[in-house]
Scaffold this motif. Structure first.
Motif, PDB file in Angstrom:
ATOM      1  N   PHE A 476       2.513   9.921  10.918  1.00 60.16           N
ATOM      2  CA  PHE A 476       1.207   9.621  10.432  1.00 60.16           C
ATOM      3  C   PHE A 476       0.913   8.566   9.524  1.00 60.16           C
ATOM      4  O   PHE A 476       0.089   8.141   9.038  1.00 60.16           O
ATOM      5  CB  PHE A 476       0.477  11.093   9.853  1.00 60.16           C
ATOM      6  CG  PHE A 476      -0.116  11.785  11.078  1.00 60.16           C
ATOM      7  CD1 PHE A 476      -1.267  11.546  11.548  1.00 60.16           C
ATOM      8  CD2 PHE A 476       0.630  12.766  11.587  1.00 60.16           C
ATOM      9  CE1 PHE A 476      -1.879  12.386  12.690  1.00 60.16           C
ATOM     10  CE2 PHE A 476       0.196  13.814  12.561  1.00 60.16           C
ATOM     11  CZ  PHE A 476      -0.840  13.472  13.118  1.00 60.16           C
ATOM     12  N   CYS A 477       2.178   8.006   9.027  1.00 62.78           N
ATOM     13  CA  CYS A 477       2.077   6.951   8.193  1.00 62.78           C
ATOM     14  C   CYS A 477       1.879   5.462   8.847  1.00 62.78           C
ATOM     15  O   CYS A 477       2.463   5.263   9.705  1.00 62.78           O
ATOM     16  CB  CYS A 477       3.597   6.879   7.363  1.00 62.78           C
ATOM     17  SG  CYS A 477       3.792   5.708   6.166  1.00 62.78           S
ATOM     18  N   GLY A 478       0.989   4.964   8.336  1.00 63.42           N
ATOM     19  CA  GLY A 478       0.376   3.656   8.618  1.00 63.42           C
ATOM     20  C   GLY A 478       1.125   2.266   8.351  1.00 63.42           C
ATOM     21  O   GLY A 478       0.731   1.399   8.750  1.00 63.42           O
ATOM     22  N   LEU A 479       2.331   2.509   7.828  1.00 60.89           N
ATOM     23  CA  LEU A 479       3.045   1.346   7.353  1.00 60.89           C
ATOM     24  C   LEU A 479       4.026   0.989   8.346  1.00 60.89           C
ATOM     25  O   LEU A 479       5.203   1.031   8.082  1.00 60.89           O
ATOM     26  CB  LEU A 479       3.777   1.751   5.871  1.00 60.89           C
ATOM     27  CG  LEU A 479       3.068   1.872   4.680  1.00 60.89           C
ATOM     28  CD1 LEU A 479       3.859   2.278   3.350  1.00 60.89           C
ATOM     29  CD2 LEU A 479       2.243   0.724   4.212  1.00 60.89           C
ATOM     30  N   ASN A 480       3.520   0.503   9.417  1.00 55.36           N
ATOM     31  CA  ASN A 480       4.286  -0.339  10.410  1.00 55.36           C
ATOM     32  C   ASN A 480       4.827  -1.517  10.068  1.00 55.36           C
ATOM     33  O   ASN A 480       4.383  -2.160   8.881  1.00 55.36           O
ATOM     34  CB  ASN A 480       3.488  -0.316  11.680  1.00 55.36           C
ATOM     35  CG  ASN A 480       2.281  -0.901  11.703  1.00 55.36           C
ATOM     36  OD1 ASN A 480       1.970  -1.832  10.909  1.00 55.36           O
ATOM     37  ND2 ASN A 480       1.149  -0.447  12.521  1.00 55.36           N
ATOM     38  N   LYS A 481       5.702  -2.303  10.893  1.00 59.17           N
ATOM     39  CA  LYS A 481       6.217  -3.459  10.687  1.00 59.17           C
ATOM     40  C   LYS A 481       5.156  -4.631  10.207  1.00 59.17           C
ATOM     41  O   LYS A 481       5.305  -5.277   9.245  1.00 59.17           O
ATOM     42  CB  LYS A 481       7.163  -3.841  11.554  1.00 59.17           C
ATOM     43  CG  LYS A 481       7.923  -5.049  11.240  1.00 59.17           C
ATOM     44  CD  LYS A 481       8.896  -5.485  12.472  1.00 59.17           C
ATOM     45  CE  LYS A 481       9.618  -6.653  12.172  1.00 59.17           C
ATOM     46  NZ  LYS A 481      10.568  -7.058  13.218  1.00 59.17           N
ATOM     47  N   SER A 482       4.004  -4.630  11.033  1.00 61.56           N
ATOM     48  CA  SER A 482       2.984  -6.031  10.913  1.00 61.56           C
ATOM     49  C   SER A 482       2.410  -5.697   9.531  1.00 61.56           C
ATOM     50  O   SER A 482       1.883  -6.566   9.036  1.00 61.56           O
ATOM     51  CB  SER A 482       2.154  -5.672  12.288  1.00 61.56           C
ATOM     52  OG  SER A 482       1.548  -4.776  12.313  1.00 61.56           O
ATOM     53  N   THR A 483       1.827  -4.228   9.339  1.00 58.48           N
ATOM     54  CA  THR A 483       1.181  -4.098   8.247  1.00 58.48           C
ATOM     55  C   THR A 483       1.954  -4.534   6.764  1.00 58.48           C
ATOM     56  O   THR A 483       1.385  -4.787   5.834  1.00 58.48           O
ATOM     57  CB  THR A 483       0.740  -2.438   7.988  1.00 58.48           C
ATOM     58  OG1 THR A 483      -0.082  -2.370   9.199  1.00 58.48           O
ATOM     59  CG2 THR A 483      -0.072  -2.289   6.968  1.00 58.48           C
ATOM     60  N   THR A 484       3.199  -4.071   6.952  1.00 62.51           N
ATOM     61  CA  THR A 484       4.088  -4.466   5.664  1.00 62.51           C
ATOM     62  C   THR A 484       4.159  -5.972   5.360  1.00 62.51           C
ATOM     63  O   THR A 484       4.178  -6.200   4.342  1.00 62.51           O
ATOM     64  CB  THR A 484       5.219  -3.553   5.552  1.00 62.51           C
ATOM     65  OG1 THR A 484       5.990  -3.976   6.870  1.00 62.51           O
ATOM     66  CG2 THR A 484       5.170  -2.005   5.446  1.00 62.51           C
ATOM     67  N   LEU A 485       4.406  -6.780   6.668  1.00 61.63           N
ATOM     68  CA  LEU A 485       4.677  -8.032   6.487  1.00 61.63           C
ATOM     69  C   LEU A 485       3.194  -8.753   5.867  1.00 61.63           C
ATOM     70  O   LEU A 485       3.228  -9.557   5.126  1.00 61.63           O
ATOM     71  CB  LEU A 485       5.024  -8.695   7.732  1.00 61.63           C
ATOM     72  CG  LEU A 485       6.251  -8.245   8.235  1.00 61.63           C
ATOM     73  CD1 LEU A 485       6.524  -8.737   9.698  1.00 61.63           C
ATOM     74  CD2 LEU A 485       7.273  -9.040   7.277  1.00 61.63           C
ATOM     75  N   GLN A 486       2.029  -8.272   6.535  1.00 64.82           N
ATOM     76  CA  GLN A 486       0.697  -8.852   6.079  1.00 64.82           C
ATOM     77  C   GLN A 486       0.545  -8.641   4.583  1.00 64.82           C
ATOM     78  O   GLN A 486       0.079  -9.417   3.977  1.00 64.82           O
ATOM     79  CB  GLN A 486      -0.285  -8.213   7.043  1.00 64.82           C
ATOM     80  CG  GLN A 486      -1.775  -8.667   6.524  1.00 64.82           C
ATOM     81  CD  GLN A 486      -2.722  -7.956   7.331  1.00 64.82           C
ATOM     82  OE1 GLN A 486      -2.535  -6.995   8.077  1.00 64.82           O
ATOM     83  NE2 GLN A 486      -4.113  -8.327   7.121  1.00 64.82           N
ATOM     84  N   MET A 487       0.738  -7.431   4.128  1.00 61.60           N
ATOM     85  CA  MET A 487       0.466  -6.624   2.767  1.00 61.60           C
ATOM     86  C   MET A 487       1.391  -7.772   1.890  1.00 61.60           C
ATOM     87  O   MET A 487       0.838  -8.322   0.817  1.00 61.60           O
ATOM     88  CB  MET A 487       0.818  -5.154   2.734  1.00 61.60           C
ATOM     89  CG  MET A 487       0.695  -4.705   1.564  1.00 61.60           C
ATOM     90  SD  MET A 487       1.101  -2.950   1.600  1.00 61.60           S
ATOM     91  CE  MET A 487       2.664  -2.676   2.003  1.00 61.60           C
ATOM     92  N   SER A 488       2.736  -7.923   2.362  1.00 60.40           N
ATOM     93  CA  SER A 488       3.539  -8.515   1.210  1.00 60.40           C
ATOM     94  C   SER A 488       3.053 -10.014   1.244  1.00 60.40           C
ATOM     95  O   SER A 488       3.177 -10.446  -0.205  1.00 60.40           O
ATOM     96  CB  SER A 488       4.924  -8.391   1.875  1.00 60.40           C
ATOM     97  OG  SER A 488       5.914  -9.207   1.183  1.00 60.40           O
ATOM     98  N   ALA A 489       2.757 -10.613   2.325  1.00 64.01           N
ATOM     99  CA  ALA A 489       2.259 -12.087   2.219  1.00 64.01           C
ATOM    100  C   ALA A 489       1.036 -12.073   1.387  1.00 64.01           C
ATOM    101  O   ALA A 489       0.938 -12.858   0.474  1.00 64.01           O
ATOM    102  CB  ALA A 489       1.941 -12.517   3.417  1.00 64.01           C
ATOM    103  N   GLU A 490       0.099 -11.388   1.384  1.00 62.21           N
ATOM    104  CA  GLU A 490      -1.273 -11.545   0.809  1.00 62.21           C
ATOM    105  C   GLU A 490      -1.028 -11.313  -0.571  1.00 62.21           C
ATOM    106  O   GLU A 490      -1.572 -11.813  -1.686  1.00 62.21           O
ATOM    107  CB  GLU A 490      -2.199 -10.418   1.509  1.00 62.21           C
ATOM    108  CG  GLU A 490      -2.638 -10.976   2.825  1.00 62.21           C
ATOM    109  CD  GLU A 490      -3.826  -9.825   3.167  1.00 62.21           C
ATOM    110  OE1 GLU A 490      -4.425  -9.223   2.555  1.00 62.21           O
ATOM    111  OE2 GLU A 490      -4.092 -10.307   4.510  1.00 62.21           O
TER     112      GLU A 490
END
Length: 502
Positions: A476-490
């Motif tokens: 149920f954790c939403g921190l998948n690979k694409s989300t973490t990369l987007q978050m890090s960049a922003e």
């Protein structure tokens, strides 16, 4: 904290290794607690199952409640050394002193006074653990903003942690038995824990003097603790990780206590003697052999029928093999999260760990090779989760900053610490409650058939179910690979703009 971390901030080997020393130190207490504290209070200190359960439960629940308080304090600590790093230094000496006292058995005291001593020393030790380990865990989240460096940092951390676990799991029982010669096990425990306490003190100093805090929040924390917590409740990945942490750390203490009793009461002592003899670690002569192995307590004196420490040595060998395998596979699996994503790796590994645990139920008492093999395979599938999950906690802190524009790393790690300590408390206490409630376990009769059946089931079936709890919560954790990369960049872009405008 002097410089704002850039997304490509690289850490030196010295800083990574120095940071990892702090978790090695913590694991001298943590793994002693996970593997041996339950049996120490029942078999050495002399408490009943109900009294031991209370001593294990209430201090850790207090510790869990104290973690958020410590998070608030740490987030608002401002020194020339940073927010989190100073606490590693300030708590190092008190930690060492209280660690010794917590494993000291007073002589000639009443049972009520003994219970009070155990409760007070364990409560103070757990409080110091929070004051040290919560800021230490948060420190890993502010040393670099680089996602790959953060994973590497946690890999170093858990290699060192597992080296400490290797030492604690492999040497504690043999050293206790060695120092008990001419005295008793109570003396053996006190001397052994004094050695571990001195090592803790030195390792904490290494961490303090080799690390540096770099990430500064774009906006310094001005909100109230209540607002921090309310904002945290909007962080769905944090909620999933909070639940996961409770399952995971309940599993660790539950499994540690259950496995000690599994090897000491369910496993066949003759078969364990034969296994140890195969390794050349037995002698019929009761006199010292003068070898290093004998000095470390690793020689079993006597015969198959008379030897008294075969279970201690076999249990320690299993611990060392499992931990050594974990160390190797933490290093070998460092690239998995980058390729498949942290969440996916965790789901697969915890699922396989559950299957491995269930398989243990089917081993007969004399299947020593089966016990060793399952310890190794269990470590292989569990190892990748070590660094991954702690890196995901730092990602959850990033997620809150991404959502709210404010960073409260201390609160994230403090509340995770609350779940961690609650899990530790419930794992140890529930083992004793389940054994007493379902199998009629009494601490003065651990070899009764009903108790042995309980040790077998708890070591396998219940541990497997706790691993499945980890699987479900991580799903149920939403921190998948694409989300973490987007978050890090922003977040990196926000920090760059804030730094340029400063």
């Amino acid at each position: 904290m002097s410089d704002t971390a850039q997304p490509n901030q690289k850490l030196s080997f010295i800083e990574k290794a120095g940071f990892s020393a702090g978790d090695a130190a913590a694991n001298f207490v943590f793994m002693s607690m996970v593997l041996f504290q339950t049996s120490f209070y029942t078999d050495v200190f002399g408490l009943s199952a109900s009294a031991a359960a209370a001593i294990l439960l209430w201090p850790r629940l207090w510790d869990a409640a104290f973690d958020p308080i410590m998070g608030i304090i740490a987030d608002r600590t401002n020194t020339r050394w940073g927010k989190f790093r100073p606490w590693v230094l300030w708590t190092s000496l008190p930690w060492a002193v209280v660690m010794i006292l917590a494993y000291t058995t007073p002589q000639g005291w009443s049972m009520g006074a003994m219970i009070a001593w155990a409760g007070i020393t364990n409560t103070i030790l757990m409080t110091l653990y929070s004051m040290n380990n919560m800021p230490y865990s948060a420190l890993g989240g502010v040393m670099t903003a680089d996602l790959n460096e953060r994973t590497k940092l946690n890999s170093y951390r858990f290699v060192s942690a597992n080296i400490a676990q290797f030492i604690v799991g492999g040497l504690t029982l043999p050293l206790v038995a060695k120092f008990a010669v001419g005295h008793d096990k109570q003396h053996g425990w006190q001397v052994t824990m004094t050695i571990w306490a001195v090592l803790c003190f030195v390792l904490f100093l290494v961490t303090f003097f080799t690390t540096k805090e770099r990430i500064q929040p774009v906006v310094e924390t001005k909100s109230s603790p209540k607002q921090d917590f309310l904002d945290l409740l909007k962080n769905k990945p944090w909620i999933a990780l909070f639940i996961y942490t409770g399952f995971h750390f309940a599993m660790l203490t539950f499994r540690g206590g259950a496995h000690y009793n599994y090897y000491h009461h369910y496993a066949d002592k003759g078969a364990m003697f034969d296994f140890v003899a195969m390794l050349g670690l037995t002698t019929p002569d009761m006199a010292s052999t003068g070898s290093l192995a004998d000095w470390m307590g690793y020689i079993v004196h006597g015969t198959r029928e008379t030897a008294t420490n075969a279970a201690d040595v076999f249990n320690s060998i299993v611990n060392m093999l499992g931990t050594g395998t974990t160390i190797i596979f933490i290093m070998l699996s460092a690239g998995l999260s980058g390729k498949f994503g942290r969440k996916n790796v965790a789901l697969v590994c915890f699922s396989l760990a559950a299957v491995n645990a269930f398989a243990m139920y089917f081993l007969p008492p004399d299947a020593t090779w089966g016990m060793v093999i399952l310890a190794v395979t269990g470590s292989v599938v569990y190892a990748p989760t070590c660094a991954i999950m702690w890196a995901m906690y730092a990602d959850a802190a990033d997620y809150s900053e991404w959502q709210t524009g404010r960073r409260f790393t201390g609160m994230v790690f403090a509340t995770i610490g609350f779940s961690l300590k609650s899990g530790l408390a419930l794992g140890s206490a529930c083992l004793l409650w389940i054994l007493a409630g379902f199998w009629g376990y009494e601490t003065h009769n651990p070899t009764a058939p009903n108790a042995i059946a309980g040790f077998r089931a708890c070591s396998s079936i219940v541990v497997g179910l706790l691993f499945l709890g980890c699987v479900i919560s991580v799903a149920f954790c939403g921190l998948n690979k694409s989300t973490t990369l987007q978050m890090s960049a922003e977040l990196a872009e926000r920090r760059r703009k804030a730094h340029a405008g400063a």
